[in-house]
Design a protein around this motif. Structure first.
Motif, PDB file in Angstrom:
ATOM      1  N   ILE A 131       9.433  -0.304  -7.923  1.00 33.06           N
ATOM      2  CA  ILE A 131       8.304  -0.291  -8.856  1.00 33.06           C
ATOM      3  C   ILE A 131       7.101   0.446  -8.270  1.00 33.06           C
ATOM      4  O   ILE A 131       6.602   1.422  -8.844  1.00 33.06           O
ATOM      5  CB  ILE A 131       7.911  -1.727  -9.237  1.00 33.06           C
ATOM      6  CG1 ILE A 131       9.060  -2.406  -9.996  1.00 33.06           C
ATOM      7  CG2 ILE A 131       6.639  -1.723 -10.079  1.00 33.06           C
ATOM      8  CD1 ILE A 131       8.840  -3.869 -10.270  1.00 33.06           C
ATOM      9  N   PHE A 132       6.624   0.000  -7.114  1.00 28.50           N
ATOM     10  CA  PHE A 132       5.388   0.560  -6.571  1.00 28.50           C
ATOM     11  C   PHE A 132       5.577   1.968  -6.007  1.00 28.50           C
ATOM     12  O   PHE A 132       4.721   2.836  -6.166  1.00 28.50           O
ATOM     13  CB  PHE A 132       4.801  -0.373  -5.513  1.00 28.50           C
ATOM     14  CG  PHE A 132       4.275  -1.659  -6.097  1.00 28.50           C
ATOM     15  CD1 PHE A 132       3.484  -1.655  -7.229  1.00 28.50           C
ATOM     16  CD2 PHE A 132       4.565  -2.873  -5.495  1.00 28.50           C
ATOM     17  CE1 PHE A 132       2.996  -2.842  -7.768  1.00 28.50           C
ATOM     18  CE2 PHE A 132       4.082  -4.065  -6.027  1.00 28.50           C
ATOM     19  CZ  PHE A 132       3.299  -4.045  -7.170  1.00 28.50           C
ATOM     20  N   SER A 133       6.701   2.191  -5.329  1.00 31.47           N
ATOM     21  CA  SER A 133       6.966   3.538  -4.826  1.00 31.47           C
ATOM     22  C   SER A 133       7.175   4.500  -5.988  1.00 31.47           C
ATOM     23  O   SER A 133       6.676   5.632  -5.984  1.00 31.47           O
ATOM     24  CB  SER A 133       8.189   3.527  -3.915  1.00 31.47           C
ATOM     25  OG  SER A 133       8.425   4.815  -3.397  1.00 31.47           O
ATOM     26  N   GLY A 134       7.896   4.037  -7.018  1.00 31.68           N
ATOM     27  CA  GLY A 134       8.112   4.876  -8.188  1.00 31.68           C
ATOM     28  C   GLY A 134       6.816   5.216  -8.896  1.00 31.68           C
ATOM     29  O   GLY A 134       6.617   6.354  -9.352  1.00 31.68           O
ATOM     30  N   MET A 135       5.906   4.249  -8.984  1.00 32.45           N
ATOM     31  CA  MET A 135       4.600   4.504  -9.598  1.00 32.45           C
ATOM     32  C   MET A 135       3.862   5.607  -8.863  1.00 32.45           C
ATOM     33  O   MET A 135       3.349   6.552  -9.465  1.00 32.45           O
ATOM     34  CB  MET A 135       3.750   3.228  -9.589  1.00 32.45           C
ATOM     35  CG  MET A 135       4.051   2.234 -10.675  1.00 32.45           C
ATOM     36  SD  MET A 135       2.917   0.816 -10.606  1.00 32.45           S
ATOM     37  CE  MET A 135       1.367   1.619 -11.024  1.00 32.45           C
TER      38      MET A 135
ATOM     39  N   VAL B 143       0.841  -1.195   0.000  1.00 33.76           N
ATOM     40  CA  VAL B 143       0.000   0.000   0.000  1.00 33.76           C
ATOM     41  C   VAL B 143       0.877   1.246   0.000  1.00 33.76           C
ATOM     42  O   VAL B 143       1.826   1.341   0.788  1.00 33.76           O
ATOM     43  CB  VAL B 143      -0.948   0.018   1.209  1.00 33.76           C
ATOM     44  CG1 VAL B 143      -1.818   1.270   1.197  1.00 33.76           C
ATOM     45  CG2 VAL B 143      -1.821  -1.244   1.225  1.00 33.76           C
ATOM     46  N   ARG B 144       0.557   2.188  -0.893  1.00 37.58           N
ATOM     47  CA  ARG B 144       1.285   3.454  -0.968  1.00 37.58           C
ATOM     48  C   ARG B 144       0.277   4.595  -1.011  1.00 37.58           C
ATOM     49  O   ARG B 144      -0.744   4.500  -1.704  1.00 37.58           O
ATOM     50  CB  ARG B 144       2.157   3.524  -2.225  1.00 37.58           C
ATOM     51  CG  ARG B 144       3.003   2.285  -2.491  1.00 37.58           C
ATOM     52  CD  ARG B 144       4.303   2.298  -1.750  1.00 37.58           C
ATOM     53  NE  ARG B 144       4.962   0.993  -1.824  1.00 37.58           N
ATOM     54  CZ  ARG B 144       6.216   0.772  -1.491  1.00 37.58           C
ATOM     55  NH1 ARG B 144       6.960   1.796  -1.060  1.00 37.58           N
ATOM     56  NH2 ARG B 144       6.748  -0.439  -1.560  1.00 37.58           N
ATOM     57  N   GLU B 145       0.551   5.674  -0.300  1.00 31.13           N
ATOM     58  CA  GLU B 145      -0.308   6.862  -0.332  1.00 31.13           C
ATOM     59  C   GLU B 145       0.550   8.105  -0.531  1.00 31.13           C
ATOM     60  O   GLU B 145       1.672   8.182  -0.017  1.00 31.13           O
ATOM     61  CB  GLU B 145      -1.117   6.998   0.963  1.00 31.13           C
ATOM     62  CG  GLU B 145      -2.277   6.031   1.071  1.00 31.13           C
ATOM     63  CD  GLU B 145      -3.216   6.389   2.216  1.00 31.13           C
ATOM     64  OE1 GLU B 145      -2.938   7.392   2.908  1.00 31.13           O
ATOM     65  OE2 GLU B 145      -4.200   5.669   2.415  1.00 31.13           O
TER      66      GLU B 145
END
Length: 525
Positions: free
Chosen positions: A478-482, A347-349
């Motif tokens: 990948i996810f943090s960069g997105m 999960v990223r916000e």
């Protein structure tokens, strides 16, 4: 026979309405004044189609005889537009059973006509299992006791069709084409608009016509000529083509799978059907249904029209959105249902100073030519790995570069849920040991909006758990960069008008300097 200029309205059942042909046929039947009912396995796939509120939707499967019988009740015409292209297992038995259910259901309901779109094929030769199955389905329907029209078409040329996309990508990707000997076989392609003409008019054919008809366009070409005809229309140089006898259908399908977005499961039946000449043997259809006004569409004009549709962003339906055999179709369970199951999430916000509207416009445009906003090499490698094992790969792309609809394919994902302006949920269709989803949402808050991104993975067995832990080190990239780049792109959208106005006050030299600095900084994608 005279043209059916003013046919009386019919009550029509369409099977395969979520497919390439069915999705185009339904609105044309409605335009002709007919009332339409559709039988679909997944009604949610029709959530965003523009004609949804004008048809009656019945949920059911052709494998369920009772569901088919209920759907046929009160109908005048039944369209059978379901094919198990690339189906696994004993798909011939599956198609036979489905045809038997439709034949029995239509007969019991007193249906006046069945219309079936089959494949063009020669007589007296061994057919591929896919053409053989289509021929058997036609026989079952013709023997049903219900007057049936079987339209036998070959290569269908139209924006988004599998055959057209295969020709397009082979021609554009390869400057030189080593090809199997079937590139010299004769083919009679037909424009999708002409297929739809025959299908619509079939609903109004009077009497007890009960037979198969060949349909095709005005041109008889070799496959190599079709590729070079595409090249001329697309402004490309004609491609040298070498016929190599060592290319078996199996090898050719692997080749097509690797150099085009067409997955192996779809390439196999197409290539198998090209092993023999596929030309119209008779023109008896002209005695029942006159050609369209202005005549049949030539191959080069059909290509021209398809390319124009693509440039204008007006592709009605596409092979991309066909159901992937073996891909998961169950929706994401609600969070409370996860209790007792192994579930991995990431999960990223991010809080942004831009509006939720701008943020979601970036979310909705993700994938395809727009990319995934982080580590493109990793995405490309995952796509290639999926293609190698027979999956859809990353090059399936998207139909529209900016707008998504429920059920759309998006690279190796599918749009499972879309609450436009708020939430996009994608379901994974790549080959992996488990089930995966990717959610992205935009929520308005004071001073801007919040971007929330959630990757969800239900592992299958030990292999599924090892898969998650193996890729875990890449999640931070990948996810943090997105998350970072999607929000940055949304903020840039808000700044664009300000920048444009400010740039009006600077000199051309200063304008060029700013552009150079931005270029050196690199793209947020």
């Amino acid at each position: 026979m005279a043209s059916h200029a003013a046919p009386s309205p019919r009550r029509i059942l369409v099977t395969g309405a979520t497919g390439y042909i069915g999705g185009r046929l339904v609105p044309r039947l409605l335009e002709a004044g007919h009332s339409v009912r559709v039988l679909v396995r997944s009604p949610q796939k029709l959530t965003d189609v523009p004609w949804r509120d004008r048809v009656q939707i019945v949920e059911g499967d052709l494998a369920d005889a009772h569901a088919v019988a209920v759907a046929c009740e009160g109908m005048d015409v039944v369209y059978y537009l379901v094919h198990s292209m690339g189906g696994r297992g004993d798909f011939e038995a599956i198609e036979r059973t489905a045809a038997e259910h439709v034949a029995a259901g239509a007969a019991a309901a007193g249906v006046a006509r069945i219309v079936y779109l089959s494949g063009l094929h020669p007589d007296g030769v061994a057919l591929s299992k896919h053409l053989r199955s289509r021929t058997e389905v036609g026989r079952i329907l013709l023997d049903s006791g219900v007057p049936t029209i079987v339209l036998q078409a070959g290569v269908v040329i139209g924006s988004g069709s599998t055959s057209f996309e295969m020709i397009r990508h082979l021609t554009e990707v390869l400057p030189y084409m080593p090809a199997p000997k079937w590139v010299r076989n004769r083919i009679q392609p037909i424009a999708v608009r002409d297929v739809l003409h025959y299908l619509v008019e079939s609903a109004s054919v009077p009497g007890d016509v009960n037979r198969a008809f060949d349909i095709g366009g005005p041109d008889v070409l070799r496959y190599g000529q079709m590729m070079n005809g595409y090249a001329l229309e697309a402004g490309l140089k004609q491609r040298p083509i070498a016929s190599l006898p060592v290319f078996t259908p199996w090898l050719a399908s692997q080749w097509v799978n690797l150099v085009t977005p067409i997955p192996r499961r779809l390439a196999v039946p197409i290539i198998e059907s090209l092993q023999v000449d596929c030309v119209v043997r008779e023109h008896h259809i002209d005695d029942v249904i006159p050609p369209p006004a202005g005549g049949l569409t030539g191959y080069r004009r059909a290509v021209r029209l398809a390319l124009q549709r693509m440039r204008d962003g007006e592709v009605e339906t596409s092979w991309r959105n066909a159901t992937v055999d073996g891909a998961p179709s169950d929706p994401l369970p609600s969070d409370p249902d996860w209790a007792g199951h192994t579930v991995y999430t990431d999960v990223r916000e991010r809080k942004t100073a831009t509006t939720a509207e701008r943020l979601f416009s970036v979310i909705e445009s993700i994938g395809g030519v727009n990319g995934w906003y982080s580590f493109p090499l990793a995405w490309a490698l995952r796509g290639w790995a999926d293609k190698v094992v027979g999956g859809v790969g990353l090059s399936r792309g998207r139909t529209d570069p900016h707008t998504l609809n429920t059920g759309d394919a998006l690279d190796f994902w599918r749009v499972e849920h879309l609450d436009r302006g708020r939430l996009l949920r994608l379901r994974a269709e790549m080959r992996l040991p488990g089930l995966a989803w990717l959610e992205m949402s935009a929520t308005p808050v004071e001073g801007g909006s919040v971007y929330r991104q959630r990757a969800i993975y239900f592992p299958k067995g030990l292999g599924g758990r090892l898969y998650w832990w193996a890729i875990l080190p890449f999640h931070g990239i990948i996810f943090s960069g997105m998350a970072n780049r999607i929000t940055a792109a949304a903020v840039a959208l808000g700044d664009a008008p300000k920048r444009s106005k400010a740039m009006e006050a600077v000199s051309p030299e200063e304008h060029a300097a700013v552009d150079q600095a931005e270029s050196e900084a690199g793209s947020v994608r």
